[in-house]
Design an enzyme around this catalytic site. Structure first.
Site, PDB file in Angstrom:
ATOM      1  N   ASP A 219       0.875  -1.172   0.000  1.00  0.00           N
ATOM      2  CA  ASP A 219       0.000   0.000   0.000  1.00  0.00           C
ATOM      3  C   ASP A 219       0.917   1.227   0.000  1.00  0.00           C
ATOM      4  O   ASP A 219       1.583   1.512   0.995  1.00  0.00           O
ATOM      5  CB  ASP A 219      -0.871  -0.069   1.268  1.00  0.00           C
ATOM      6  N   GLN A 222       0.702   6.515   1.298  1.00  0.00           N
ATOM      7  CA  GLN A 222       1.429   7.608   1.967  1.00  0.00           C
ATOM      8  C   GLN A 222       2.887   7.636   1.548  1.00  0.00           C
ATOM      9  O   GLN A 222       3.672   8.406   2.102  1.00  0.00           O
ATOM     10  CB  GLN A 222       1.343   7.445   3.496  1.00  0.00           C
ATOM     11  N   LYS A 245      -3.598  12.288  -2.551  1.00  0.00           N
ATOM     12  CA  LYS A 245      -2.636  12.580  -1.476  1.00  0.00           C
ATOM     13  C   LYS A 245      -1.330  13.131  -2.040  1.00  0.00           C
ATOM     14  O   LYS A 245      -0.409  13.444  -1.303  1.00  0.00           O
ATOM     15  CB  LYS A 245      -2.359  11.302  -0.688  1.00  0.00           C
ATOM     16  N   CYS A 388      -8.461   5.777  10.561  1.00  0.00           N
ATOM     17  CA  CYS A 388      -8.691   4.483   9.878  1.00  0.00           C
ATOM     18  C   CYS A 388      -7.613   3.467  10.245  1.00  0.00           C
ATOM     19  O   CYS A 388      -7.238   2.623   9.426  1.00  0.00           O
ATOM     20  CB  CYS A 388      -8.760   4.637   8.362  1.00  0.00           C
TER      21      CYS A 388
HETATM   22  N1  PMP Z   1      -3.543   3.489   3.023  1.00  0.00           N
HETATM   23  C1  PMP Z   1      -3.003   4.498   3.727  1.00  0.00           C
HETATM   24  C2  PMP Z   1      -1.687   4.294   4.406  1.00  0.00           C
HETATM   25  C3  PMP Z   1      -3.697   5.703   3.810  1.00  0.00           C
HETATM   26  O1  PMP Z   1      -3.171   6.705   4.515  1.00  0.00           O
HETATM   27  C4  PMP Z   1      -4.939   5.850   3.163  1.00  0.00           C
HETATM   28  C5  PMP Z   1      -5.720   7.142   3.266  1.00  0.00           C
HETATM   29  N2  PMP Z   1      -5.731   7.736   4.506  1.00  0.00           N
HETATM   30  C6  PMP Z   1      -5.429   4.772   2.436  1.00  0.00           C
HETATM   31  C7  PMP Z   1      -4.713   3.611   2.387  1.00  0.00           C
HETATM   32  C8  PMP Z   1      -6.732   4.849   1.721  1.00  0.00           C
HETATM   33  O2  PMP Z   1      -6.662   5.808   0.728  1.00  0.00           O
HETATM   34  P1  PMP Z   1      -8.002   6.208  -0.056  1.00  0.00           P
HETATM   35  O3  PMP Z   1      -8.951   6.711   0.970  1.00  0.00           O
HETATM   36  O4  PMP Z   1      -7.551   7.254  -0.999  1.00  0.00           O
HETATM   37  O5  PMP Z   1      -8.482   4.975  -0.718  1.00  0.00           O
END
Ligand code: PMP
Length: 431
Positions: A219, A222, A245, A388
Site C-alpha cells: 500500500d 502515503q 494525497k 482508519c
Molecule cells: N492506506 C493508507 C496508508 C492511507 O493513509 C490511506 C488514506 N488515509 C489509504 C490507504 C486509503 O486511501 P483512499 O482513501 O484514498 O483509498
C-alpha cells in the site's frame, strides 16, 4: 515557479496553491488526509473539459483520439514516476481502497491460475491459509482481507508494532517460525504509516513472501507523496496509491501490478471497455490493463494526476522529503517543549528510523476532538480520530490521536501557530 532547493521550499511553492489565496489565514496541516492542489492540476482538469471533453477509446474523431492519447500515455508517466519497468502494468482506479478490494476479491476468485508464478497458489484460497499484514495498516488493507477470510476460513496474521510504531522484527521472526508449515498466500503492508509517518523497510516482507510463494502487496498511499519510489527495487507484485494525497485529484487511484499476476486474475467489474467480444452466452475479456477498467473512467482526473506528477517531478521528491524532515524535527522539539506526547519514533530514533512529515500526538487529559475543534477556531486544520487505523490505536491503548501532517507548502511558522494554539487549548483546559 519551481525550485530544486529545499531552503524554505514552502515559500517557493505556496503561491502555486490557490487554497492559500482563498484561505489566507488557514494553516493546513491535514495533507495526510488529502493534499492541496496546485493551480496547474486544476487547470489540467479544466482543460480536459474545455478542450477535449470527449470520451476515450471509442471515438474516431480528433477530440476523442487526442484525449485517448493523453490518457494512455499517462501510464508511462506514472511508471517513470515510481520507477517501474515493463513488468508492471498501470490500472486506473478510484483510490487505494479500490485497489486493495480489487486484489482481495479477484484473488478470492482465483483457483490454480497463479500456480506458475506463486507456489503457494497451487489452489485458490483454502481453509487455514494465511494472509500476513501488520498492526499498523490502514483499514483499507485490513477490511477487504477480513471480508474474504470470513468466507473462506482464512487466518489473518498481524505483525505487531513496537511502542514507537516500528514493526517488531523479533515478533516477525517468531511469526515466521510459527508459519513454517503453513500456506501463506498473501503478504501485504503499507510502506509509510499514515499515523506515525514511519517509512517501513519492506525487504524482510518481500523475502518472506518470496520464500512462501505468496503474492506481495504494498500500500503506497502515503509513500508516493512523500518520497521517491523505486518499484523495481521494492519488487512488489502489486503497489497501490491514491492521486489525491500527492497533489492530484480525488477519484484517481492507481494499481501497479506485475503482468504475470494481472494476466491470471479474473476481472473485478464487468461492463464496457473491459471486453473484446460479448455474445448471449459468453464474454471474452479485453487484455490488461483494460480488463480491469470497466466503464467510463475519470478521464479529467487522469489529466490532473499527470499534471501533479509532472509538478512533483520538477520539484524533486528528495527535496520534498528533506523539507518534511526539517519540519518534523522542528515540530517534535516544539511539542516536546510544551509537554505534548508525540506517538511514534522519538527525536533520537530519527537517526535510525526514516519518517515522513506526520506527527500524531495527544495532550494528556484532553480528547483529540476537543483539541481539533479549538484549533479550528484558530484556523489550524488538523485531524482528530483513529485515522482508519484502529489496530494501531488499540496497540497504543487509546481510541484517538491528533494528527498534524506536513507537505511541501508548510513551513516553520505553521508549526509555531500549531504550537501556540495547543498552548491555548492547554490553558482553557488548565492542563
Ligand atoms: N492506506 C493508507 C496508508 C492511507 O493513509 C490511506 C488514506 N488515509 C489509504 C490507504 C486509503 O486511501 P483512499 O482513501 O484514498 O483509498
Amino acid at each position: 515557479m519551481i525550485t530544486t532547493e529545499i531552503d524554505n521550499l514552502a515559500k517557493k511553492v505556496k503561491s502555486d496553491f490557490p487554497f492559500f489565496t482563498n484561505n489566507p489565514d488557514t494553516i493546513y496541516l491535514d495533507s495526510g488526509a488529502t493534499s492541496l492542489k496546485p493551480q496547474i492540476v486544476i487547470d489540467a482538469i479544466v482543460k480536459y473539459y474545455e478542450v477535449y471533453s470527449a470520451n476515450i477509446h471509442r471515438g474516431v474523431y480528433k477530440a476523442s483520439m487526442d484525449a485517448t492519447e493523453i490518457y494512455e500515455s499517462t501510464r508511462s508517466v506514472i511508471k517513470n514516476f515510481v520507477g517501474a519497468d515493463d513488468d508492471y502494468e498501470v490500472i486506473y482506479l478510484r483510490n487505494t481502497t479500490e485497489a486493495m478490494n480489487l486484489l482481495a476479491f479477484t484473488l478470492n476468485k482465483t483457483k490454480n491460475q497463479l500456480a506458475k508464478n506463486y507456489q503457494a497458489w497451487q489452489n485458490g484460497f483454502e481453509k487455514g491459509d494465511v494472509i500476513l499484514i501488520t498492526e499498523s495498516e490502514h483499514h483499507s488493507n485490513i477490511v477487504p482481507w477480513q471480508m474474504i477470510a470470513d468466507e473462506k476460513g482464512l487466518e489473518i496474521v498481524f505483525v505487531p508494532i513496537l511502542q514507537n510504531g516500528e514493526l517488531s522484527q523479533n515478533a516477525f521472526a517468531e511469526i515466521k517460525e510459527k508459519l513454517k508449515n503453513r500456506c501463506v498466500k498473501v503478504v501485504s503492508l503499507s510502506q509509510v504509516s499514515n499515523v506515525t509517518g514511519i517509512i517501513h523497510n519492506l525487504e524482510p516482507f518481500r523475502t518472506f513472501a518470496r520464500e512462501k510463494g505468496a503474492v506481495f502487496i504494498v500500500d503506497g498511499a502515503q509513500a508516493v507523496c512523500h518520497h521517491k519510489i523505486n518499484l523495481n527495487e521494492i519488487d512488489a507484485d502489486a503497489f497501490a496509491f491514491s492521486g489525491h494525497k500527492m497533489l492530484g485529484p480525488t477519484g484517481t487511484g492507481v494499481l501497479l501490478a506485475k503482468k504475470g499476476l494481472l494476466d491470471n486474475l479474473p476481472p473485478f467489474l464487468g461492463g464496457g471497455d473491459m471486453i473484446l467480444d460479448v455474445t448471449k452466452t459468453a464474454t471474452t475479456y479485453n487484455k490488461i490493463p483494460h480488463k480491469f477498467e470497466a466503464g467510463t473512467p475519470d478521464i479529467a482526473g487522469v489529466f490532473g494526476l499527470r499534471a501533479a506528477i509532472e509538478y512533483l517531478d520538477r520539484i524533486g521528491m528528495d527535496n520534498i522529503l528533506n523539507w518534511e524532515k526539517e519540519l518534523l524535527k522542528y515540530g517534535m522539539k516544539k511539542l516536546d517543549e510544551i509537554g505534548v506526547h508525540v506517538f511514534g519514533p522519538s527525536l533520537s530514533d530519527l537517526d535510525r528510523v526514516e519518517k515522513a512529515g506526520v506527527l500524531s500526538f495527544n495532550i494528556p487529559g484532553i480528547h483529540p476532538h476537543d483539541v481539533g475543534t479549538i484549533l479550528d477556531e484558530h484556523n489550524v486544520c488538523i485531524r482528530a480520530g483513529h485515522h482508519c487505523c484502529q489496530l494501531l490505536m488499540q496497540a497504543w491503548n487509546t481510541s484517538a490521536t491528533n494528527r498534524a501532517s506536513f507537505y511541501l507548502y508548510n513551513d516553520f511558522s505553521d508549526i509555531d501557530k500549531l504550537v501556540d494554539s495547543i498552548g491555548y487549548v492547554k490553558k482553557i483546559f488548565k492542563k
